[in-house]
Design a protein around this motif. Structure first.
Motif, PDB file in Angstrom:
ATOM      1  N   ARG A  68      -6.858  -8.076   2.585  1.00 43.49           N
ATOM      2  CA  ARG A  68      -7.551  -8.535   1.369  1.00 43.49           C
ATOM      3  C   ARG A  68      -9.009  -8.091   1.323  1.00 43.49           C
ATOM      4  N   LEU A  69      -9.568  -7.667   2.457  1.00 45.14           N
ATOM      5  CA  LEU A  69     -10.959  -7.235   2.479  1.00 45.14           C
ATOM      6  C   LEU A  69     -11.101  -5.721   2.352  1.00 45.14           C
ATOM      7  N   SER A  70      -9.988  -5.022   2.131  1.00 44.30           N
ATOM      8  CA  SER A  70     -10.052  -3.568   2.002  1.00 44.30           C
ATOM      9  C   SER A  70      -9.404  -3.149   0.691  1.00 44.30           C
ATOM     10  N   THR A  71      -9.600  -1.890   0.331  1.00 48.39           N
ATOM     11  CA  THR A  71      -8.973  -1.355  -0.874  1.00 48.39           C
ATOM     12  C   THR A  71      -8.104  -0.150  -0.498  1.00 48.39           C
ATOM     13  N   VAL A  72      -7.070   0.067  -1.303  1.00 53.75           N
ATOM     14  CA  VAL A  72      -6.220   1.239  -1.114  1.00 53.75           C
ATOM     15  C   VAL A  72      -6.906   2.418  -1.789  1.00 53.75           C
ATOM     16  N   GLN A  73      -7.245   3.425  -0.997  1.00 47.71           N
ATOM     17  CA  GLN A  73      -7.938   4.595  -1.520  1.00 47.71           C
ATOM     18  C   GLN A  73      -6.972   5.651  -2.039  1.00 47.71           C
ATOM     19  N   TYR A  74      -5.806   5.727  -1.399  1.00 44.99           N
ATOM     20  CA  TYR A  74      -4.859   6.786  -1.754  1.00 44.99           C
ATOM     21  C   TYR A  74      -3.510   6.443  -1.150  1.00 44.99           C
ATOM     22  N   CYS A  75      -2.454   6.995  -1.700  1.00 49.45           N
ATOM     23  CA  CYS A  75      -1.136   6.853  -1.088  1.00 49.45           C
ATOM     24  C   CYS A  75      -0.324   8.109  -1.367  1.00 49.45           C
ATOM     25  N   HIS A  76       0.611   8.404  -0.456  1.00 49.76           N
ATOM     26  CA  HIS A  76       1.452   9.585  -0.638  1.00 49.76           C
ATOM     27  C   HIS A  76       2.824   9.294  -0.063  1.00 49.76           C
ATOM     28  N   ALA A  77       3.848   9.585  -0.844  1.00 51.71           N
ATOM     29  CA  ALA A  77       5.227   9.369  -0.413  1.00 51.71           C
ATOM     30  C   ALA A  77       5.738  10.611   0.296  1.00 51.71           C
ATOM     31  N   CYS A  78       6.434  10.399   1.402  1.00 50.96           N
ATOM     32  CA  CYS A  78       6.990  11.506   2.170  1.00 50.96           C
ATOM     33  C   CYS A  78       8.066  12.218   1.342  1.00 50.96           C
ATOM     34  N   PRO A  79       8.022  13.540   1.256  1.00 47.59           N
ATOM     35  CA  PRO A  79       9.007  14.257   0.427  1.00 47.59           C
ATOM     36  C   PRO A  79      10.402  14.321   1.037  1.00 47.59           C
ATOM     37  N   THR A  80      10.571  13.863   2.297  1.00 49.93           N
ATOM     38  CA  THR A  80      11.886  13.965   2.931  1.00 49.93           C
ATOM     39  C   THR A  80      12.423  12.635   3.442  1.00 49.93           C
ATOM     40  N   SER A  81      11.690  11.526   3.232  1.00 47.56           N
ATOM     41  CA  SER A  81      12.153  10.232   3.757  1.00 47.56           C
ATOM     42  C   SER A  81      11.619   9.112   2.889  1.00 47.56           C
ATOM     43  N   ASN A  82      11.836   7.863   3.331  1.00 41.72           N
ATOM     44  CA  ASN A  82      11.377   6.693   2.586  1.00 41.72           C
ATOM     45  C   ASN A  82       9.999   6.216   3.031  1.00 41.72           C
ATOM     46  N   LEU A  83       9.288   7.013   3.822  1.00 43.29           N
ATOM     47  CA  LEU A  83       7.978   6.604   4.307  1.00 43.29           C
ATOM     48  C   LEU A  83       6.921   6.753   3.223  1.00 43.29           C
ATOM     49  N   LEU A  84       5.976   5.800   3.222  1.00 38.69           N
ATOM     50  CA  LEU A  84       4.818   5.854   2.338  1.00 38.69           C
ATOM     51  C   LEU A  84       3.572   5.736   3.199  1.00 38.69           C
ATOM     52  N   ALA A  85       2.650   6.674   3.072  1.00 46.79           N
ATOM     53  CA  ALA A  85       1.372   6.611   3.793  1.00 46.79           C
ATOM     54  C   ALA A  85       0.312   6.048   2.866  1.00 46.79           C
ATOM     55  N   ILE A  86      -0.464   5.085   3.366  1.00 47.00           N
ATOM     56  CA  ILE A  86      -1.498   4.419   2.564  1.00 47.00           C
ATOM     57  C   ILE A  86      -2.840   4.586   3.264  1.00 47.00           C
ATOM     58  N   ALA A  87      -3.827   5.128   2.569  1.00 45.31           N
ATOM     59  CA  ALA A  87      -5.187   5.269   3.093  1.00 45.31           C
ATOM     60  C   ALA A  87      -6.017   4.083   2.643  1.00 45.31           C
ATOM     61  N   LEU A  88      -6.733   3.480   3.586  1.00 44.13           N
ATOM     62  CA  LEU A  88      -7.450   2.229   3.317  1.00 44.13           C
ATOM     63  C   LEU A  88      -8.945   2.362   3.564  1.00 44.13           C
ATOM     64  N   SER A  89      -9.691   1.473   2.912  1.00 40.95           N
ATOM     65  CA  SER A  89     -11.138   1.465   3.094  1.00 40.95           C
ATOM     66  C   SER A  89     -11.548   0.826   4.415  1.00 40.95           C
ATOM     67  N   ASN A  90     -10.623   0.186   5.130  1.00 40.05           N
ATOM     68  CA  ASN A  90     -10.978  -0.397   6.434  1.00 40.05           C
ATOM     69  C   ASN A  90     -10.690   0.589   7.561  1.00 40.05           C
ATOM     70  N   TYR A  91     -10.739   1.893   7.219  1.00 42.68           N
ATOM     71  CA  TYR A  91     -10.712   3.002   8.167  1.00 42.68           C
ATOM     72  C   TYR A  91      -9.321   3.307   8.714  1.00 42.68           C
ATOM     73  N   THR A  92      -8.283   2.681   8.209  1.00 44.49           N
ATOM     74  CA  THR A  92      -6.964   2.869   8.792  1.00 44.49           C
ATOM     75  C   THR A  92      -6.015   3.546   7.816  1.00 44.49           C
ATOM     76  N   VAL A  93      -4.894   4.013   8.379  1.00 47.13           N
ATOM     77  CA  VAL A  93      -3.767   4.522   7.603  1.00 47.13           C
ATOM     78  C   VAL A  93      -2.560   3.679   7.974  1.00 47.13           C
ATOM     79  N   GLU A  94      -1.876   3.157   6.976  1.00 46.07           N
ATOM     80  CA  GLU A  94      -0.659   2.386   7.222  1.00 46.07           C
ATOM     81  C   GLU A  94       0.550   3.193   6.761  1.00 46.07           C
TER      82      GLU A  94
END
Length: 1204
Positions: free
Chosen positions: A830-856
């Motif tokens: 709740r203290l961070s924002t989603v900066q960007y996201c990208h869906a994997c073109p070959t699977s069900n994975l979603l990568a999320i870039a965050l303002s708290n310095y991490t990638v989920e």
């Protein structure tokens, strides 16, 4: 007029506190200047024997004076930083005119508005023009630009225009906040905004829970919130703006007055713009007025040379002031100084096209010439200062080897001669040069710059030979910030290596200034450091990248402990281990992560391609190359396997916001804040084709996914989407529909549609063939409970093209393309924002870039987070999978691009094996982990239990109806006890499969304990009950809430329970009676543990607080240090889930979001270990308290051993 009754009563009420705290001598200086206190009155007060007696006398006198004296006393306290005491008087400030508002002096000084210069002349026509423009900001936000040449008095005009009571009351009741900018890089700008945010938050009634913003984007977001929500009708004054990039950081839809030399800067921002031009200088009469004030002469009494001097000064207030200061001391030298200006004996080496510096040069040369010889040399030393940097006298005291009082006298002389400026808002006073004065000094002393910088470094080394300055020293911040700068300028490279390759320096600078400045140092001085050892430089920079988010913790973490987690081959680790071993002899605790080499790093490659933030990075279609772009205005292409640079191109005239490869990798497109789109081959300098059909900055560009019909989509702040046919010279189609800036565009997998994401809170889908809008998805409806704008950052299509994922605020939202229904909502921190996201073109994975310095990483099918990747030091701006889904890259404001290699079907963690957090450990007698247990029992989610001696399945024990939560063998190993979510316990003769079911609990039984003889079983449940061998206690309802933990004392006489009802209870094992109820925790009490001597009980709660109690009488002994709370996070980074005492009960280890070791006697934290993941569940401790084993939320195993 007598003092108003309300003010008199307030003084009487606050009298005791004022007498205790104020220093009258400081306050009386201001009151004498305001004319409310006479010199005789001041002297009578000063003769009082003690400070308190002086305070009593001053307040007695104040009670006999009028409203003006009260206001002056209040303003003096504000200026001397007695903010708490001033707040006591603020409510009863006497009427000022017809308003009870705070006087401007108070508002202005609190907001940092500079005072009038020593000699001030009014320029009413210009001041009124600025005020007239400011009045236009009354109803809507906008910009007032005061522009003109250097030295024309823009800053003084801006400050004077703001000194207007009616303007404040009508237009800016939220106050005025002044920020001096100058020529800044991003770390310096970050500090400026951090300080402004701190000042704004301090002024709020409620205490802020926010930690300091750590990145420029985070700071901008914080400032935006403060200006729009807390100070909606405040005026922000930005003095001396040079760069449009800097100005964009303040494009917040608020009210801004700025001064600049460049009129066109505001072309890069949005909103209404009003301009006021400041002519090249003062008219003759105003110049004459300045000379008259300096020489204390009537205008008509000035000699005939006065008018000629003003003409030679070209009307520059700065130059006229320099000459006036000279004439003040030598009033008979009018002809001499006129001749000096006319002869132009001093010529600047480099001229500026925008300003005639000749007059300034002559005035500066003349002013320096009349200084005593020794002072002239001291003034030369000021050449080494950076522009717009203000220094305390203590810095120059070190440089000049003089007492601070003597330095202050010399600086006062420079100020009186207009050779230096003083910021008296601060204590101690800060001194600085005008840009033009510094330019003059640099040109005059250009051949001596290296030796001047060497002198600075030498004097620092001499003064601080016993150790660096500490935070209590006035000059500390200057030296810690600029020592590396002086070493580099002095070409003292060996000293620079020694300093920057030192873990001690990293610790000192990070603690005082944060890691952003350190990272910037390693980037800025990287070419110098690499000549000594590029590998070591890379190791230190990588350490900061991986540990930067921990270095922002408060209290500041132990850098040596952080560095012990670095690879064994790292110089950072080598220094840390030496220090740890050295300090271990003094009793200091350090812990080495023994199995860290078995943990696979997600980041296969980390590169630092640019100076400044990286806004975009992308894979080529074949995954072999990566392109990156950002604030440096350049485009770089490098190999994805090694980071080897293939091409570097000066791509645009402003920040490059996005880059993209074509599907055949033959073209590379870029777009920029300069409003242009360019397309070029990726590895040649062949002339690019440039397209400019957008009216504002172009935010994103993307090619179609196939070459069947190659198109390029671009979107802009002009609210439009353009589709370009690269075989034609102009845009193929322009698509309308959004009414706010479009941040992102993305083709569907089959190129049938293109999606756009906008600040208007919507995602629109356009048909590529017809360029018609197909449908609109209203993302803002998801956040209907909030009245804040919803900015949709981006959108991405899933591999099957049936779903589209949108990023907004702190969420990634998955919508069905056909129905526009929301299928899934992924909420992040709740203290961070989603900066960007990208869906994997070959699977069900979603990568999320965050303002708290991490990638989920999330699995969209299972709605489950699969990985949590840290390592970036700043906001992650972009993530992208490679076309085959095997690689993922991320880029960040920390100037790095990270490339990760994934096994797509197995991705879950940075550990080679994903471990569950439920665990048990068998230790050998020497404290090491045993690798040969005789038998292992595993509880399964399907309710079965597996017995696995020597790793082979021996028995499967079905019976539980739900997940098995806990297993434990009896001491003889023949019996196995299990508990489950099905609310039962089972006692197994595991070799035969014989089973006894224990019932009685109504909800899940998470854990249980065996009493000393193995004949009694203590279990507890979420239903609030505790049972012994199936027989309930007499007090069936042990707690009003779920029982969360239980522990039996080593002597088996007592046991303790903790509960969600925020209490812990002590029970007698024989009578089963409650002995003590322990109240005081403010959240669920999650864990407890008796000391080995049975005298103490430690309890930990969900707020991260640990309390130590007397087991004998139930009294609270102490609360472990509360200094660890960071922002809105828990004191412990999470729930306190487990506790253990050392054998001598002097130490306590606890786990939550991280592991902490405590001094039991003092309640102070001794050491902290930060895992990669979070939410540690249990910790296993060897008998000698030397080895610790736990598993984090993403399955990484930690075996920690104390360094001896």
């Amino acid at each position: 007029m007598a003092l108003e009754e309300g003010a008199r009563s307030c003084l009487l009420r606050s009298r005791h506190r004022l007498e205790q705290d104020i220093k009258p001598s400081y306050l009386m200086d201001h009151m004498v200047s305001d004319g409310v206190l006479t010199v005789d009155e001041e002297e009578r007060i000063r003769t009082q024997p003690t400070r308190k007696d002086q305070a009593v006398a001053l307040l007695e006198l104040l009670l006999r004076k009028d409203n003006r004296a009260y206001i002056s006393f209040y303003n003096a306290m504000v200026k001397e930083a007695y903010n708490d005491l001033a707040n006591l008087l603020h409510r009863d400030l006497p009427l000022s005119g017809s308003s009870t508002s705070m006087p401007f002096y108070s508002r202005g000084s609190e907001g940092g508005v500079p005072q009038r210069p020593v000699v001030f002349v009014s320029r009413p026509e210009l001041v009124n023009r600025v005020r007239e423009k400011l009045y236009r900001l009354q109803k809507e936000p906008g910009w007032v630009t005061v522009f003109g040449m250097a030295g024309s008095g823009k800053s003084v005009l801006a400050a004077e225009a703001a000194r207007h009571h009616g303007l404040l009351e009508e237009c800016f009741p939220g106050g005025i906040h002044w920020l001096s900018i100058g020529q800044l890089d991003k770390p310096d700008l970050l500090v400026k905004i951090q300080l402004l945010c701190f000042r704004l938050e301090q002024s709020l009634d409620s205490q802020s829970l926010h930690r300091t913003p750590n990145t420029l984007d985070e700071a901008k977001e914080r400032l935006r919130f403060l200006m729009l929500r807390r100070y909606p009708r405040a005026l922000l004054i930005l003095d001396d703006i040079w760069d449009s990039t800097v100005l964009k950081a303040f494009d917040l839809h608020c009210r801004i007055l700025l001064t600049t030399r460049n009129r066109s800067l505001t072309n890069s921002v949005s909103g209404a713009i009003y301009e006021v031009e400041v002519e090249s200088g003062l008219d003759e009469n105003k110049g004459m007025e300045i000379l008259a004030l300096y020489t204390n002469t009537k205008l008509h009494g000035l000699p005939e040379e006065a008018r000629s001097i003003v003409r030679e000064c070209k009307g520059s207030p700065l130059v006229v002031s320099l000459i006036g200061a000279l004439l003040k001391e030598k009033p008979n030298r009018w002809p001499y100084y006129l001749r000096q200006l006319q002869q132009k004996q001093f010529k600047r080496i480099r001229k500026s096209s925008s300003y005639d510096y000749d007059a300034l040069d002559q005035a500066m040369a003349a002013s320096i010439e009349v200084l005593p010889d020794e002072h002239r040399e001291l003034y030369k030393d000021l050449t080494v200062l950076e522009k717009d940097i203000r220094v305390p006298a203590k810095v120059l005291s070190v440089l000049w080897e003089l007492e601070p009082e003597e330095v202050e006298d010399i600086l006062e002389e420079f100020v009186n001669k207009s050779l230096l400026f003083v910021d008296s808002h601060n204590k101690p006073y800060l001194y600085y040069l005008h840009d033009l004065q510094l330019d003059f000094l640099v040109e005059q002393n250009r051949t001596q710059l290296e030796s001047l910088h060497k002198k600075v470094v030498h004097q620092y080394q001499q003064h601080y030979r016993d150790g660096p300055p500490t935070s209590g020293d006035e000059d500390c911040l200057y030296w810690i910030r600029f020592l590396t700068y002086h070493m580099a300028k002095a070409n003292l490279f060996q000293e620079l290596y020694s300093l920057m390759f030192s873990l001690d320096w990293v610790s000192t600078k990070a603690q005082l200034m944060g890691p952003a400045f350190l990272i910037n140092d390693y980037v800025e001085y990287g070419p110098i450091l690499d000549k000594e050892n590029c590998e070591v430089r890379s190791q230190f920079q990588e350490f900061l990248s991986l540990s930067g988010h921990q270095l922002e913790q408060r209290p500041f973490p132990d850098v040596v402990q952080l560095a012990l987690s670095q690879p064994h081959t790292s110089e950072v680790y080598r220094q840390a281990l030496l220090q740890a071993r050295d300090q271990a002899g003094t009793g200091k605790l350090y812990f080495e992560w023994l199995n860290k080499s078995s943990v696979e790093s997600l980041s296969r490659l980390v590169i630092h391609p640019h100076q400044g933030s990286i806004y975009s990075a992308c894979f080529s279609q074949d995954g072999a190359k990566i392109a990156s772009s950002g604030a440096s205005k350049t485009l770089k292409v490098f190999k994805s396997t090694s980071g080897e640079k293939l091409a570097e191109i000066q791509a645009h005239d402003d920040e490059v916001l996005c880059c993209a490869f074509s599907p055949d990798d033959r073209l590379l497109a870029t777009c920029s804040s300069d409003r242009k789109v360019k397309v070029r081959p990726p590895q040649t300098r062949k002339k690019e084709s440039a397209r400019k059909e957008h009216e504002e900055q172009v935010n994103h560009c993307q090619f179609t996914n196939t070459t069947r019909s190659l198109l390029l989509a671009t979107c802009s702040n002009d609210n439009f989407l353009n589709l370009w046919n690269l075989n034609k010279p102009s845009s193929q189609n322009t698509m309308f529909g959004h009414f706010k800036p479009v941040n992102h565009c993305c083709f569907s997998p089959d190129d049938t549609y293109v999606s756009t994401s906008s600040n208007d809170g919507t995602v629109k889908l356009f048909q590529v063939a017809s360029a018609n809008e197909w449908k609109t998805i209203s993302v803002s409806d998801v956040f209907a409970e909030s009245d804040e704008d919803v900015l949709v950052k981006c959108s991405t299509w899933t591999a099957d093209g049936k779903r589209i994922v949108c990023a907004a605020r702190n969420a990634a939202l998955v919508f069905d393309v056909e129905t526009s229904e929301m299928l899934l909502e992924i909420r992040t921190n709740r203290l961070s924002t989603v900066q960007y996201c990208h869906a994997c073109p070959t699977s069900n994975l979603l990568a999320i870039a965050l303002s708290n310095y991490t990638v989920e990483l999330w699995d969209l099918e299972a709605n489950k987070k699969m990985a949590d990747c840290s390592g970036h030091l700043s906001w992650v701006q972009r993530v992208q999978f490679s076309a085959d889904g095997s690689q993922l890259l991320s880029c960040s404001d920390d100037q790095t691009v990270r490339v990760c290699l994934w096994e797509t079907k197995k991705v879950h963690t940075s550990s080679a094996v994903c471990l569950k957090r439920d665990s048990d450990v068998l230790f050998n007698e020497d404290g090491r982990v045993s690798l040969r247990p005789s038998a292992v029992a595993l509880g399964q989610e399907d309710g079965t239990v597996l017995a696995l001696p020597s790793g082979e399945l021996l028995a499967a024990l079905p019976g539980h109806a739900k997940t098995v939560l806990h297993c434990r063998f009896s001491q003889d190993g023949r019996t196995l006890i299990t508990s489950s979510e099905d609310a039962t316990l089972r006692v197994w003769r595991w070799q035969s499969g014989e089973c006894k079911v224990l019932q009685g609990h109504k909800e899940q039984v998470r854990r249980f304990s065996l009493l000393a003889t193995d004949t009694r079983l203590l279990s507890w449940s979420f239903d609030g009950t505790v049972m012994v061998i199936g027989e309930k206690l007499q007090d069936i309802e042990a707690h009003r809430g779920a029982v969360l933990s239980c522990h039996v004392s080593p002597d088996a006489r007592h046991f303790a329970t903790t509960s969600a009802d925020k209490t812990a209870k002590l029970w007698h094992c024989e009578s089963w009676q409650c002995v003590h109820t322990l109240s005081g925790h403010q959240d669920c009490v999650r864990s407890c543990r008796f000391s080995w001597d049975n005298r103490r009980l430690a309890t930990g709660d969900d707020n991260g607080e640990i309390r130590l109690w007397s087991a004998e009488d139930g009294s609270l002994l102490r609360i472990c240090s509360r200094d660890g709370k960071d922002g809105m996070d828990s004191l412990h980074g999470g729930w306190v889930t487990d506790l253990h005492f050392s054998p001598d009960d002097s130490l306590l280890v606890s786990i939550g979001g991280y592991i902490k070791w405590w001094d039991v006697g003092k309640g102070e934290a001794l050491q902290t270990f930060f895992p990669t993941g979070t939410a540690l569940k249990r910790i296993h401790v060897s008998a000698d308290f030397s080895t610790f084993v736990t598993i984090d939320s993403i399955g990484i195993l930690y075996i920690l051993q104390r360094v001896l």
